[in-house]
Structure formats: structure tokens, C-alpha cells
Design a protein around this motif. Structure first.
Motif, mmCIF file in Angstrom:
data_model
loop_
_atom_site.group_PDB
_atom_site.id
_atom_site.type_symbol
_atom_site.label_atom_id
_atom_site.label_comp_id
_atom_site.label_asym_id
_atom_site.label_seq_id
_atom_site.Cartn_x
_atom_site.Cartn_y
_atom_site.Cartn_z
ATOM 1 N N THR A 94 -51.611 3.022 -65.769
ATOM 2 C CA THR A 94 -50.999 1.889 -66.460
ATOM 3 C C THR A 94 -51.196 0.614 -65.636
ATOM 4 O OG1 THR A 94 -48.906 2.426 -65.372
ATOM 5 C CG2 THR A 94 -49.257 3.294 -67.602
ATOM 6 N N SER A 95 -50.814 -0.512 -66.228
ATOM 7 C CA SER A 95 -50.889 -1.798 -65.550
ATOM 8 C C SER A 95 -49.494 -2.431 -65.497
ATOM 9 C CB SER A 95 -51.850 -2.737 -66.289
ATOM 10 O OG SER A 95 -53.169 -2.212 -66.284
ATOM 11 N N TRP A 96 -49.347 -3.467 -64.684
ATOM 12 C CA TRP A 96 -48.053 -4.125 -64.507
ATOM 13 C C TRP A 96 -47.417 -4.509 -65.845
ATOM 14 C CZ3 TRP A 96 -45.730 -4.642 -59.791
ATOM 15 C CH2 TRP A 96 -46.516 -4.552 -58.647
ATOM 16 N N ARG A 97 -48.210 -5.083 -66.719
ATOM 17 C CA ARG A 97 -47.682 -5.611 -67.979
ATOM 18 C C ARG A 97 -47.344 -4.528 -69.000
ATOM 19 N NH1 ARG A 97 -45.754 -10.822 -69.298
ATOM 20 N NH2 ARG A 97 -46.653 -12.300 -67.822
ATOM 21 N N ASP A 98 -47.639 -3.269 -68.662
ATOM 22 C CA ASP A 98 -47.254 -2.176 -69.555
ATOM 23 C C ASP A 98 -45.765 -1.861 -69.461
ATOM 24 O OD1 ASP A 98 -49.828 -1.764 -70.530
ATOM 25 O OD2 ASP A 98 -50.350 -0.395 -68.903
ATOM 26 N N TYR A 99 -45.080 -2.474 -68.500
ATOM 27 C CA TYR A 99 -43.677 -2.141 -68.258
ATOM 28 C C TYR A 99 -42.776 -3.355 -68.451
ATOM 29 C CZ TYR A 99 -45.786 1.945 -66.051
ATOM 30 O OH TYR A 99 -46.515 3.073 -65.809
ATOM 31 N N ASP A 100 -41.521 -3.058 -68.746
ATOM 32 C CA ASP A 100 -40.482 -4.070 -68.858
ATOM 33 C C ASP A 100 -39.767 -4.131 -67.507
ATOM 34 O OD1 ASP A 100 -38.519 -5.808 -69.581
ATOM 35 O OD2 ASP A 100 -37.449 -4.421 -70.894
ATOM 36 N N TRP A 101 -40.252 -4.986 -66.618
ATOM 37 C CA TRP A 101 -39.751 -5.039 -65.243
ATOM 38 C C TRP A 101 -38.378 -5.696 -65.162
ATOM 39 C CZ3 TRP A 101 -41.849 -2.819 -60.990
ATOM 40 C CH2 TRP A 101 -43.143 -2.302 -61.130
ATOM 41 N N GLN A 102 -37.556 -5.166 -64.275
ATOM 42 C CA GLN A 102 -36.293 -5.803 -63.929
ATOM 43 C C GLN A 102 -36.407 -6.400 -62.531
ATOM 44 O OE1 GLN A 102 -32.781 -3.385 -64.354
ATOM 45 N NE2 GLN A 102 -32.663 -3.843 -66.524
ATOM 46 N N LEU A 103 -35.779 -7.540 -62.334
ATOM 47 C CA LEU A 103 -35.743 -8.192 -61.031
ATOM 48 C C LEU A 103 -34.294 -8.223 -60.568
ATOM 49 C CD1 LEU A 103 -37.685 -11.446 -60.094
ATOM 50 C CD2 LEU A 103 -35.602 -10.693 -58.945
ATOM 51 N N VAL A 104 -34.017 -7.518 -59.484
ATOM 52 C CA VAL A 104 -32.656 -7.388 -58.969
ATOM 53 C C VAL A 104 -32.544 -8.127 -57.641
ATOM 54 C CG1 VAL A 104 -30.935 -5.784 -58.061
ATOM 55 C CG2 VAL A 104 -32.270 -5.158 -60.090
ATOM 56 N N HIS A 105 -31.629 -9.072 -57.559
ATOM 57 C CA HIS A 105 -31.326 -9.775 -56.308
ATOM 58 C C HIS A 105 -29.813 -9.806 -56.201
ATOM 59 C CE1 HIS A 105 -31.951 -13.590 -53.607
ATOM 60 N NE2 HIS A 105 -31.494 -12.546 -52.945
ATOM 61 N N SER A 106 -29.273 -8.762 -55.617
ATOM 62 C CA SER A 106 -27.826 -8.551 -55.661
ATOM 63 C C SER A 106 -27.196 -8.761 -54.286
ATOM 64 C CB SER A 106 -27.520 -7.157 -56.205
ATOM 65 O OG SER A 106 -28.243 -6.175 -55.496
ATOM 66 N N LYS A 107 -25.951 -8.391 -54.183
ATOM 67 C CA LYS A 107 -25.132 -8.678 -53.001
ATOM 68 C C LYS A 107 -25.657 -7.956 -51.759
ATOM 69 C CE LYS A 107 -22.051 -4.771 -53.993
ATOM 70 N NZ LYS A 107 -20.688 -4.347 -54.371
ATOM 71 N N ALA A 108 -25.280 -8.481 -50.609
ATOM 72 C CA ALA A 108 -25.581 -7.820 -49.348
ATOM 73 C C ALA A 108 -24.765 -6.528 -49.233
ATOM 74 C CB ALA A 108 -25.264 -8.739 -48.179
ATOM 75 N N ASP A 322 -29.546 -5.767 -62.533
ATOM 76 C CA ASP A 322 -28.578 -5.533 -61.470
ATOM 77 C C ASP A 322 -28.522 -4.038 -61.181
ATOM 78 O OD1 ASP A 322 -26.720 -6.072 -59.526
ATOM 79 O OD2 ASP A 322 -25.378 -7.203 -60.838
ATOM 80 N N ILE A 323 -27.807 -3.702 -60.131
ATOM 81 C CA ILE A 323 -27.565 -2.306 -59.774
ATOM 82 C C ILE A 323 -26.270 -1.872 -60.447
ATOM 83 C CG2 ILE A 323 -27.131 -0.730 -57.855
ATOM 84 C CD1 ILE A 323 -28.699 -2.783 -56.097
ATOM 85 N N THR A 324 -26.284 -0.710 -61.062
ATOM 86 C CA THR A 324 -25.114 -0.261 -61.795
ATOM 87 C C THR A 324 -24.062 0.327 -60.850
ATOM 88 O OG1 THR A 324 -25.903 1.999 -62.147
ATOM 89 C CG2 THR A 324 -26.611 0.301 -63.743
ATOM 90 N N ASP A 325 -22.838 0.424 -61.340
ATOM 91 C CA ASP A 325 -21.764 1.042 -60.550
ATOM 92 C C ASP A 325 -22.120 2.486 -60.210
ATOM 93 O OD1 ASP A 325 -20.312 -1.290 -60.684
ATOM 94 O OD2 ASP A 325 -19.036 -0.623 -62.356
ATOM 95 N N ASP A 326 -22.736 3.182 -61.143
ATOM 96 C CA ASP A 326 -23.119 4.569 -60.906
ATOM 97 C C ASP A 326 -24.174 4.664 -59.804
ATOM 98 O OD1 ASP A 326 -23.174 7.452 -61.664
ATOM 99 O OD2 ASP A 326 -25.231 6.986 -62.253
ATOM 100 N N GLU A 327 -25.120 3.735 -59.794
ATOM 101 C CA GLU A 327 -26.156 3.734 -58.750
ATOM 102 C C GLU A 327 -25.557 3.419 -57.381
ATOM 103 O OE1 GLU A 327 -29.969 2.456 -61.563
ATOM 104 O OE2 GLU A 327 -28.667 0.913 -60.685
ATOM 105 N N TYR A 328 -24.628 2.476 -57.337
ATOM 106 C CA TYR A 328 -23.943 2.202 -56.069
ATOM 107 C C TYR A 328 -23.186 3.434 -55.583
ATOM 108 C CZ TYR A 328 -24.661 -2.895 -55.742
ATOM 109 O OH TYR A 328 -25.197 -4.144 -55.591
ATOM 110 N N ALA A 329 -22.529 4.133 -56.513
ATOM 111 C CA ALA A 329 -21.770 5.328 -56.137
ATOM 112 C C ALA A 329 -22.691 6.415 -55.592
ATOM 113 C CB ALA A 329 -20.991 5.847 -57.346
ATOM 114 N N LYS A 330 -23.837 6.607 -56.244
ATOM 115 C CA LYS A 330 -24.802 7.592 -55.743
ATOM 116 C C LYS A 330 -25.300 7.205 -54.356
ATOM 117 C CE LYS A 330 -26.530 9.157 -60.254
ATOM 118 N NZ LYS A 330 -27.682 9.161 -61.200
ATOM 119 N N ALA A 331 -25.504 5.909 -54.141
ATOM 120 C CA ALA A 331 -25.976 5.442 -52.838
ATOM 121 C C ALA A 331 -24.935 5.700 -51.758
ATOM 122 C CB ALA A 331 -26.322 3.960 -52.908
#
Length: 349
Positions: A94-108, A322-331
């Protein structure tokens, strides 16, 4: 089958082909490269037609090179680039444009949480629960991040790390130790399906996944280039380094740290490797080996990150996420069970 490959620092190569009875047929090469003489294009097409479908990139490049006339000039691409594109077509990359990219810049978050998020978010992409993502890290703590296979005692001076308040953590990817001082680095991670780099060697995938940031840096007036295997550099010195991890569920983690500012004296007190490679008189040289973004641009760290985000979005159409609450919990679970444990940190003592 259709394949595309943007040569890092070069041009776009496009191929279309069929596979008939196990061999390549109806092969057509196209792109925005430059090629002389015109007849060389037909020679390349003839060279690839008839090759076995199982041909590896080395065999394809050899066939293309052998077919070129002695006076052929290829600008912006190479026989190896044609071979990569053919393999990408055959493997249905695949190529970059084949995907719906998300850009996450969240808290420290803490250094250990950053490393856990890399594992969590990559797995979420691999399992199809998260869209491919670019994540830019924020730091409010300093850390030495060592590679997965490095020895703690060989890489880090515990007295120097404690003196300057650097926590020592271990990431899941290979490569060397990075001194991550808060406010002095720019770090990002890409979480992508493996199909994005299908048909490429590891070395080719490193340059491919960082081509966008090279473009962003060039737009800031930095003469940035990619130096194999995994360095981003300029004529004045190294800017940053990359590392990768491939997951069994089909995800790729690619992360990069670039130096925004640097204290050469602190470097040789915190990292043992500094002492081994640099003599007393070479402390200034240690700083010169890395050419921070601040000295090259005069811009703030935030301004540089904004340009990176704008470049990625412009090229690939990313939308804010953004990062979800569930993803933060898994982390956080991973921090407790893995990244904050002595067993993980000292897996290679």
C-alpha cells in the motif's frame, strides 16, 4: 498489479504488471523521473517482462541494469528503485494515501509510559482497532532511553544520570542509547500496517518512513539528508536517529528522536559511550557530532513541530486524533508489568 515507490530524495516510480503462469507480463514503467535516451524506457520494460514472479529485488535490478544502453542516464531513480517498486506491486503493498492517518500530539507522560504507548498503539493498529497514526511525544521529564539489546552498565553512568535527573528506561526497538532531555528533543512515532513497507528492505523502509520529515526540515532551510541505516543528518552533523520494531500482528513501529538542543558536557557525563569515543579535548567534538535543530534554524521547538505536522498533513491528509482512555489504561498496565520493572530494564545487565 500496481506498485508505487517514492525514492527518498528522488522521484516517484510507478509500475503496472500482470502475472501469467508464474512470470511477469505486460510490464509498464512510469513516473516523474528523468531518463535518457527515450528508448531506455522500452529496454527496461522488456527486461522485466518474462522474469519469474518469485524474482527478488537483486535479480530484478540486475536485469534492468543489464538491459540499459551504455549511455543511459537515470535521474531521480535507479534499477534498484525499479526493483523495489516491482516487489511492492507483486506483494500488493500500500501507499501513504491509502490510509486515513491520525496525527496525535497529546500531553506529556512519564518516559516509561511513552515506551508503553509505543507498544500499545502499534498493537492497536495491527489489530485494526486504531487507524495508522503519527504520534509526537511531549516530555516533562528527562530520560536515557537505551535500545532493546543494549547493556545498561555499558551505556549509562548511573552517577551522571542521577546528577542531572535522568531516568533510565529500555525501549522495545534496537539501536543505541538516546539522551532525552526535556525540552531538548523532538520525538515522534509512526504506527503503520506492514503493507506500507512491503517489498522494501529494512534499510529502504527507514528512509521511506522518514522522507516526510526530511521534506519538513528542508522547508526550514536545513540541508537534511538520510544517512543509512538510520540517521537524519546535515552537512554540519547528525540531527537524529531512527529505530523500528515489527510486530507479529502486521504492525510496524518506527520512531525517531531528533536533537533540538544539546549539552555536550552533560552527554559525556550521562552516557558512558561518550567517554570511550571522545577524549577530554574532544568534548567540543562530541557536541559537533550532533547538530541540533535550534542552532540550525533559530526557531522554537514548537515552531519546528508545527512545520512537521503541517508537512505530514499536507502530504498524507492526516486528521487530528488522540489517545483513548482505554489505550492509556493498557499502557499503564504495561508500565507496571514490564517497562518499570528491574527485570525489563536489566534484561541485558
Amino acid at each position: 498489479m500496481h506498485g508505487e515507490y517514492k525514492v527518498p530524495g528522488g522521484k516517484l516510480v510507478v509500475v503496472d504488471l500482470d502475472v501469467v503462469d508464474g512470470v511477469i507480463a505486460n510490464f509498464r514503467l512510469a513516473g516523474d523521473f528523468f531518463l535518457e535516451p527515450d528508448t531506455a524506457l522500452e529496454a527496461i520494460d522488456r527486461a522485466v517482462n518474462g522474469l519469474p514472479e518469485a524474482s527478488d529485488a537483486t535479480a530484478i535490478a540486475k536485469a534492468v541494469r543489464s538491459a540499459l544502453p551504455p549511455d543511459a542516464a537515470l535521474l531521480g531513480f535507479s534499477p534498484e528503485a525499479v526493483a523495489v517498486t516491482v516487489r511492492r506491486a507483486l506483494s500488493r503493498a500500500t501507499s501513504w494515501r491509502d490510509y486515513d492517518w491520525q496525527l496525535v500530539h497529546s500531553k506529556a507522560v512519564s518516559p516509561a509510559t511513552h515506551l508503553a504507548l509505543d507498544e500499545v498503539l502499534a498493537n492497536e493498529v495491527g489489530e485494526g482497532r486504531r487507524k495508522p497514526t503519527l504520534r509526537i511525544w511531549e516530555w516533562d521529564e528527562s530520560a536515557v532511553v537505551i535500545g532493546s539489546f543494549q547493556s545498561v552498565k555499558n551505556e549509562v553512568d548511573p552517577e551522571g544520570a542521577a546528577k542531572y535527573g535522568f531516568e533510565v528506561v529500555r525501549r522495545i526497538s534496537g539501536g543505541g542509547a538516546m539522551m532525552m532531555e526535556k525540552g531538548s528533543v523532538v520525538t515522534y512515532s509512526i504506527y503503520a500496517p506492514a503493507e506500507l513497507v512491503q517489498g522494501m528492505t529494512f534499510a529502504e523502509s527507514y528512509a521511506y518512513l522518514d522522507e516526510w520529515v526530511i521534506e519538513a526540515l528542508k522547508s526550514l532551510g536545513i540541508d537534511a539528508v538520510y544517512v543509512p541505516l538510520n540517521d537524519i543528518a546535515s552537512p554540519a552533523g547528525k540531527i537524529g536517529g531512527a529505530a523500528q520494531k515489527r510486530f507479529g500482528n502486521g504492525a510496524v513501529l518506527h520512531h525517531v528522536t531528533m536533537s533540538y538542543d544539546m549539552d555536550g558536557q552533560k552527554l559525556v557525563e550521562v552516557l558512558r559511550i561518550g567517554r570511550e569515543k571522545i577524549s577530554d579535548k574532544g568534548i567540543t567534538s562530541a557536541a559537533k557530532r550532533v547538530d541540533p535543530l535550534r542552532s540550525q534554524t533559530g526557531l522554537s521547538r514548537a515552531e519546528i513541530i508545527d512545520r512537521m505536522k503541517a508537512t505530514f498533513t499536507g502530504l498524507y491528509g492526516a486528521t487530528p486524533g488522540d489517545i483513548t482512555d482505554d489505550e492509556y489504561a493498557k499502557a499503564e498496565t504495561l508500565v507496571t508489568e514490564k517497562f518499570a520493572t528491574d527485570a525489563w530494564l536489566n534484561r541485558v545487565p
